[in-house]
Design a protein around this motif. Structure first.
Motif, PDB file in Angstrom:
ATOM      1  N   SER A  85      -9.907 -68.665   1.984  1.00  0.00           N
ATOM      2  CA  SER A  85      -9.423 -69.749   2.839  1.00  0.00           C
ATOM      3  C   SER A  85      -8.085 -69.444   3.497  1.00  0.00           C
ATOM      4  CB  SER A  85      -9.310 -71.050   2.037  1.00  0.00           C
ATOM      5  OG  SER A  85      -8.336 -70.922   1.009  1.00  0.00           O
ATOM      6  N   TYR A 127      -9.717 -69.746   8.804  1.00  0.00           N
ATOM      7  CA  TYR A 127     -10.829 -70.168   9.652  1.00  0.00           C
ATOM      8  C   TYR A 127     -10.389 -70.783  10.975  1.00  0.00           C
ATOM      9  CZ  TYR A 127     -13.232 -69.513   5.216  1.00  0.00           C
ATOM     10  OH  TYR A 127     -13.707 -68.982   4.045  1.00  0.00           O
ATOM     11  N   HIS A 162     -12.928 -60.090   4.741  1.00  0.00           N
ATOM     12  CA  HIS A 162     -13.035 -61.355   4.026  1.00  0.00           C
ATOM     13  C   HIS A 162     -13.838 -61.165   2.737  1.00  0.00           C
ATOM     14  CE1 HIS A 162     -14.094 -65.617   3.390  1.00  0.00           C
ATOM     15  NE2 HIS A 162     -13.039 -65.889   4.122  1.00  0.00           N
ATOM     16  N   PHE A 222     -14.925 -62.374  13.963  1.00  0.00           N
ATOM     17  CA  PHE A 222     -16.052 -62.996  13.279  1.00  0.00           C
ATOM     18  C   PHE A 222     -17.337 -62.301  13.693  1.00  0.00           C
ATOM     19  CE2 PHE A 222     -12.741 -66.008  12.840  1.00  0.00           C
ATOM     20  CZ  PHE A 222     -13.075 -66.926  11.852  1.00  0.00           C
ATOM     21  N   GLU A 243     -21.258 -65.867  12.654  1.00  0.00           N
ATOM     22  CA  GLU A 243     -20.287 -66.686  11.939  1.00  0.00           C
ATOM     23  C   GLU A 243     -19.522 -67.565  12.934  1.00  0.00           C
ATOM     24  OE1 GLU A 243     -19.877 -66.919   8.801  1.00  0.00           O
ATOM     25  OE2 GLU A 243     -20.639 -65.126   7.856  1.00  0.00           O
ATOM     26  N   GLY A 289     -17.056 -69.785  11.646  1.00  0.00           N
ATOM     27  CA  GLY A 289     -15.815 -70.166  10.989  1.00  0.00           C
ATOM     28  C   GLY A 289     -15.851 -71.526  10.331  1.00  0.00           C
TER      29      GLY A 289
END
Length: 316
Positions: free
Chosen positions: A39, A56, A288, A309, A313, A315
């Motif tokens: 996170s 994110y 990640h 990303f 993805e 986010g």
């Protein structure tokens, strides 16, 4: 051969795309690390501070100040409650993010720049390496050194524990990769390539059966350390001067990733060793822990952090 014991997934054509550009550091960025739950992104740099970002959304969450010189590396504790930072001021600071004044402990003992740092899997010990050519293992609760290993004949560039905390691996500018018993401090094995290039980074594979190492002959090597054999090499990037990280891309570890001195990040297929994508404008990066996200930064003048990303993805 799989580094985590699972069969390789089917081939895909999806790619990483840049979604966010983060600005806040005033000098070059040295390290990027996602928190264990993914996170928060932590970044450190020559400006002596750590910045925490929402992984994110890219929003800045907090800035940590306390070192008197630049920071070279940082690491999260396994539970995400602590951060450790390695600095040119010869100290390691442990930060407790739950505190208003977050400096929990300052570890002293290195006699030169501290260059690298990592927690053990249980979060009870810390390993650090520095320009004093030593590897030090610390008791976190007491804030004291447990043992000092006269590890190398040149500055230590990377240190890490294996998945159960019984082994420590280190590498250095002397070109050696060394394996240590974490309890006794005994050197169990030394790995070195025939040409003996400077080794800038090393880490265990997820199952701890292999080592991934980047060297300043523009090569990333996958070692079976039990047989002392290099089983795969990855090339195409440029690495002659800096200590650039390499890793397995998450979450399925089917890629090997490395920065490059041409301000690019290279992704190879783990098995075929083919370059599958090149990300522009960065050379330092982190993957990640659970999602297909990469954070990256340049080495020198560009202080921007980029979040990439996978196409699927969003986010959320």
């Amino acid at each position: 051969m799989d580094v985590d014991g699972t069969p390789p997934p089917p081939a895909e054509s999806k790619r990483y795309v840049q979604k966010y550009a983060l600005s806040g550091h005033s000098l070059s960025i040295s390290a990027l690390k996602f928190s264990p739950d993914g996170s928060i992104l932590a970044s450190s740099g020559a400006d002596k501070v750590v910045k925490l970002w929402d992984a994110y959304t890219g929003d800045i969450l907090r800035t940590l100040s306390g070192h008197s010189q630049g920071i070279s590396d940082l690491a999260w504790s396994p539970d995400g409650d602590l951060l450790a930072t390695a600095s040119d001021d010869k100290t390691v600071i442990i930060w407790s993010l739950e505190l208003v004044c977050p400096i929990s402990k300052t570890l002293t003992g290195h006699t030169n720049f501290v260059f690298c740092v990592n927690f053990n899997p249980s979060g009870t010990m810390l390993v650090s390496g520095g320009f004093d050519e030593t590897v030090r293992i610390w008791d976190i609760a007491r804030g004291r050194s447990l043992r000092t290993l006269p590890a190398h004949s040149d500055p230590v560039t990377a240190v890490s524990f294996n998945h159960d905390g019984t082994l420590v691996v280190s590498c250095a500018m002397d070109g050696l990769i060394r394996m240590w018993d974490a309890e006794s401090g005994q050197c169990l094995k030394t790995l070195v390539d025939d040409d003996n290039p400077i080794c800038g980074h090393v880490k265990f594979s997820p199952n701890s059966m292999y080592l991934l190492a980047s060297t300043q002959d523009s090569t990333v090597r996958l070692w079976n350390y039990q047989t002392s054999r290099c089983v795969k090499t990855y090339k195409g990037h440029t690495n002659r001067t800096y200590c650039l990280p390499c890793c397995f891309a998450n979450p399925n570890r089917k890629y090997v990733v490395s920065g490059s001195e041409d301000q690019k990040i290279y992704l190879w297929d783990l098995q075929t060793r083919e370059v599958v994508q090149v990300l522009e404008g960065s050379s330092r990066y982190v993957t990640h822990p659970t999602r297909n996200i990469i954070a990256s930064a340049a080495m020198e003048k560009d202080m921007t952090i980029r979040l990439w990303f996978y196409e699927t993805e969003d986010g959320a």
